[in-house]
Design a protein around this motif. Sequence first.
Motif, PDB file in Angstrom:
ATOM      1  N   GLY A 314       0.789  -1.225   0.000  1.00 49.12           N
ATOM      2  CA  GLY A 314       0.000   0.000   0.000  1.00 49.12           C
ATOM      3  C   GLY A 314       0.820   1.273   0.000  1.00 49.12           C
ATOM      4  O   GLY A 314       0.266   2.366   0.075  1.00 49.12           O
ATOM      5  N   PRO A 358      -0.848  -2.201  -4.197  1.00 51.00           N
ATOM      6  CA  PRO A 358      -1.968  -2.170  -3.234  1.00 51.00           C
ATOM      7  C   PRO A 358      -1.943  -3.404  -2.340  1.00 51.00           C
ATOM      8  O   PRO A 358      -1.523  -4.491  -2.756  1.00 51.00           O
ATOM      9  N   GLU A 388     -10.437  -3.539   0.773  1.00 49.79           N
ATOM     10  CA  GLU A 388      -9.127  -3.215   0.229  1.00 49.79           C
ATOM     11  C   GLU A 388      -8.678  -1.876   0.792  1.00 49.79           C
ATOM     12  O   GLU A 388      -9.504  -1.013   1.091  1.00 49.79           O
ATOM     13  N   ASP A 390      -6.135   1.386  -0.031  1.00 54.34           N
ATOM     14  CA  ASP A 390      -5.340   2.025  -1.080  1.00 54.34           C
ATOM     15  C   ASP A 390      -4.064   2.633  -0.498  1.00 54.34           C
ATOM     16  O   ASP A 390      -3.786   2.524   0.706  1.00 54.34           O
TER      17      ASP A 390
END
Length: 439
Positions: A314, A358, A388, A390
Amino acid sequence: MECCRRATAGTPLLFLAFLLLSSRTARSEEDRDGLWDAWGPWSECSRTCGGGASYSLRRCLSSKSCEGRNIRYRTCSNVDCPPEAGDFRAQQCSAHNDVKHHGQFYEWLPVSNDPDNPCSLKCQAKGTALVVELAPKVLDGTRCYTESLDMCISGLCQIVGCDHQLGSTIKEDNCGVCNGDGSTCRLVRGQYKSQLSATKLDDTVVAIPYGSRHIRLVLKGPDHLYLETKTLQGAKGENSLSSTGIFLVDNSSVDFQKFPDKEILRMAGPLTADFIVKIRNSGPADSTVQFIFYQPIIHRWRETDFFPCSATCGGGYQLTSAECYDLRSNRVVADQYCHYYPENIKPKPKLQECNLDPCPARWEATPWTACSSSCGGGIQSRAVSCVEEDIQGHVTSVEEWKCMYTPKMPIVQPCNIFDCPKWLAQEWSPVTVPSFFVR
């Protein structure tokens, strides 16, 4: 317009003339080279170490003379000789020790750095002023001058660069780095004035560390120089420098000249030990010593590798640092050693982004709800979703199939499975009769 058309029409003729001339030139070069046979194999090197010369020959195939050379040279055996091998020119002089000169045997010493004919073998009879040319040419590979890589080939001094290529003009800097910029050493110069007395018979002039180059000291006065050494292994030594000559002191060549009113000490280096130049009282008058040398910067900043990334995915950051490194012992030392040299500039840390991919989708759960029963077994639930994250750290919900490669966490579980408390009745106690019923 007519003139323009004529010019345009003539242009191809000029171009054809140019091609014709180029073709003739190329053919003439081919014809010239074609008059020679192929170059033969390289000869054996003239030396086994210290830089020698090898040659290759070719034969002229024409009945007339050929343009160009029939011999070419290259350097070879460009590895340092062991210290015990001695000077190559000195070996050639000593080879005449068992040959009489004008009916007498002499021990011959080399005469180096002849500005007029550096490639002749001139030698001096030890203990005399007699200098004789014992051979018109030294052997191929002999250095023209003691502090130069230029070498004698077939009696002529040929330029040799520090890359060991004939004809190369690349030079070592004062630090001994081929084609370097002089940043790995520092110039040290100074003057010492003796303050010796009947109670103080000797004193230290200067300490010259391991690896130093181009050392020169000049003593003027009645006193006398001598050397103390200390190797990296701790072995100590001393050399009295009692007479003029070239000596090997701890594998370093020392050129010492003694005159009635002065002494000159030269060492090309790099020194293979720490040298301490001392002065010994030899007369009532004071002496002065001027010295100059190039001292290696043995402690240098070394940039570290990047530290681990601040995030595994990330997007994160990582930094470098700098550490002070001892080039002699090959180990990291305290920063203060590098601060000693003004030339040493500590490199600034470098910053870079890392792990920019990511983060993979993952299951994320809310806290468990309160248990449906305080005892006797109940259930509690929670919400589990696929999310998820970012690069900016924002978390969003995504389709559950993106988390299919990791098991989904349970959304319900039993809780408070222990028994509930209850009343427990014990046996009745025995019957008791009131006291007023008893007679």
